[in-house]
Design a protein around this motif. Sequence first.
Motif, mmCIF file in Angstrom:
data_model
loop_
_atom_site.group_PDB
_atom_site.id
_atom_site.type_symbol
_atom_site.label_atom_id
_atom_site.label_comp_id
_atom_site.label_asym_id
_atom_site.label_seq_id
_atom_site.Cartn_x
_atom_site.Cartn_y
_atom_site.Cartn_z
ATOM 1 N N SER A 127 45.240 -8.848 -17.071
ATOM 2 C CA SER A 127 44.288 -9.195 -17.519
ATOM 3 C C SER A 127 43.637 -10.590 -16.688
ATOM 4 O O SER A 127 42.774 -10.956 -17.523
ATOM 5 C CB SER A 127 42.981 -9.049 -18.948
ATOM 6 O OG SER A 127 44.109 -10.339 -19.483
ATOM 7 N N CYS A 128 44.286 -10.650 -15.644
ATOM 8 C CA CYS A 128 44.483 -12.128 -15.406
ATOM 9 C C CYS A 128 43.049 -11.848 -13.891
ATOM 10 O O CYS A 128 42.842 -10.799 -13.838
ATOM 11 C CB CYS A 128 45.898 -12.499 -14.207
ATOM 12 S SG CYS A 128 45.854 -11.911 -12.834
ATOM 13 N N THR A 129 42.531 -13.251 -14.036
ATOM 14 C CA THR A 129 41.110 -13.375 -13.287
ATOM 15 C C THR A 129 41.766 -14.005 -11.482
ATOM 16 O O THR A 129 43.418 -14.697 -11.900
ATOM 17 C CB THR A 129 40.182 -14.157 -13.943
ATOM 18 O OG1 THR A 129 40.296 -15.622 -14.477
ATOM 19 C CG2 THR A 129 39.667 -13.496 -14.776
ATOM 20 N N LYS A 130 41.519 -14.514 -11.007
ATOM 21 C CA LYS A 130 41.233 -15.166 -9.432
ATOM 22 C C LYS A 130 42.108 -16.568 -9.869
ATOM 23 O O LYS A 130 42.760 -17.115 -10.057
ATOM 24 C CB LYS A 130 40.001 -14.830 -9.005
ATOM 25 C CG LYS A 130 39.930 -13.799 -7.899
ATOM 26 C CD LYS A 130 40.123 -14.332 -6.597
ATOM 27 C CE LYS A 130 39.894 -12.904 -5.833
ATOM 28 N NZ LYS A 130 40.645 -12.279 -5.964
ATOM 29 N N GLU A 131 41.417 -17.157 -11.326
ATOM 30 C CA GLU A 131 41.190 -19.186 -12.142
ATOM 31 C C GLU A 131 42.807 -18.539 -12.368
ATOM 32 O O GLU A 131 43.720 -19.535 -12.001
ATOM 33 C CB GLU A 131 40.666 -18.745 -12.635
ATOM 34 C CG GLU A 131 38.997 -19.107 -11.924
ATOM 35 C CD GLU A 131 38.431 -17.899 -11.644
ATOM 36 O OE1 GLU A 131 38.507 -16.611 -12.998
ATOM 37 O OE2 GLU A 131 38.127 -17.987 -11.262
ATOM 38 N N ASP A 132 43.574 -17.501 -12.800
ATOM 39 C CA ASP A 132 44.620 -16.980 -13.779
ATOM 40 C C ASP A 132 46.096 -17.478 -12.350
ATOM 41 O O ASP A 132 46.676 -17.787 -13.314
ATOM 42 C CB ASP A 132 44.731 -16.054 -14.536
ATOM 43 C CG ASP A 132 43.244 -16.134 -15.911
ATOM 44 O OD1 ASP A 132 43.485 -17.743 -16.248
ATOM 45 O OD2 ASP A 132 43.176 -14.878 -16.376
#
Length: 173
Positions: A83-88
Amino acid sequence: MALRELSSLEKYLGLKKPNKYSTQGDKKVPVLQNNNGPPLLGLATIACHLVKEAKRPELLGDTAENRAVVQQWLEYRVTRLDSCTKEDIKIILKDLNLYLQDKVYLAGNQFTVADTLVYYGIHPLMVDLAVQEKEQYVNVTRWFDHIQHYPGVRHHLPPVVVLRNRIYTSRHH
């Protein structure tokens, strides 16, 4: 993606009869249609079941502590990587890089199912990184390259180039 990973895991484990899978919900959670009982739900649950079915308990950890660490990394895969986003991404890679600083594998001194599933989960992130970015996460890159070359793991995924070719000056000849 998870269905291909489970199929690759089956091949790695040497399971002869492929299982029947489906997905459930918006997040496409994998479901194993189990003939012997109720369906099994979730990537980590199904992966552990497949390892047990293949009679490969060492892949779940060789001690109580390592079994707990394997479960921790399977949970990490599902809760953080999937579930990671680009920011993560940079935070995940930085944390993983620090964790792998003095380790060859995620849990103990041997390869486990955690290495396989975290490798599958991190593969899309590594594909998108430039070589220079991979060099910032040298421990992750080392671990990733080791796992991608581990026999039987990389069934459905293309290899990722992790290190740039060095050009040596004439004084090195």
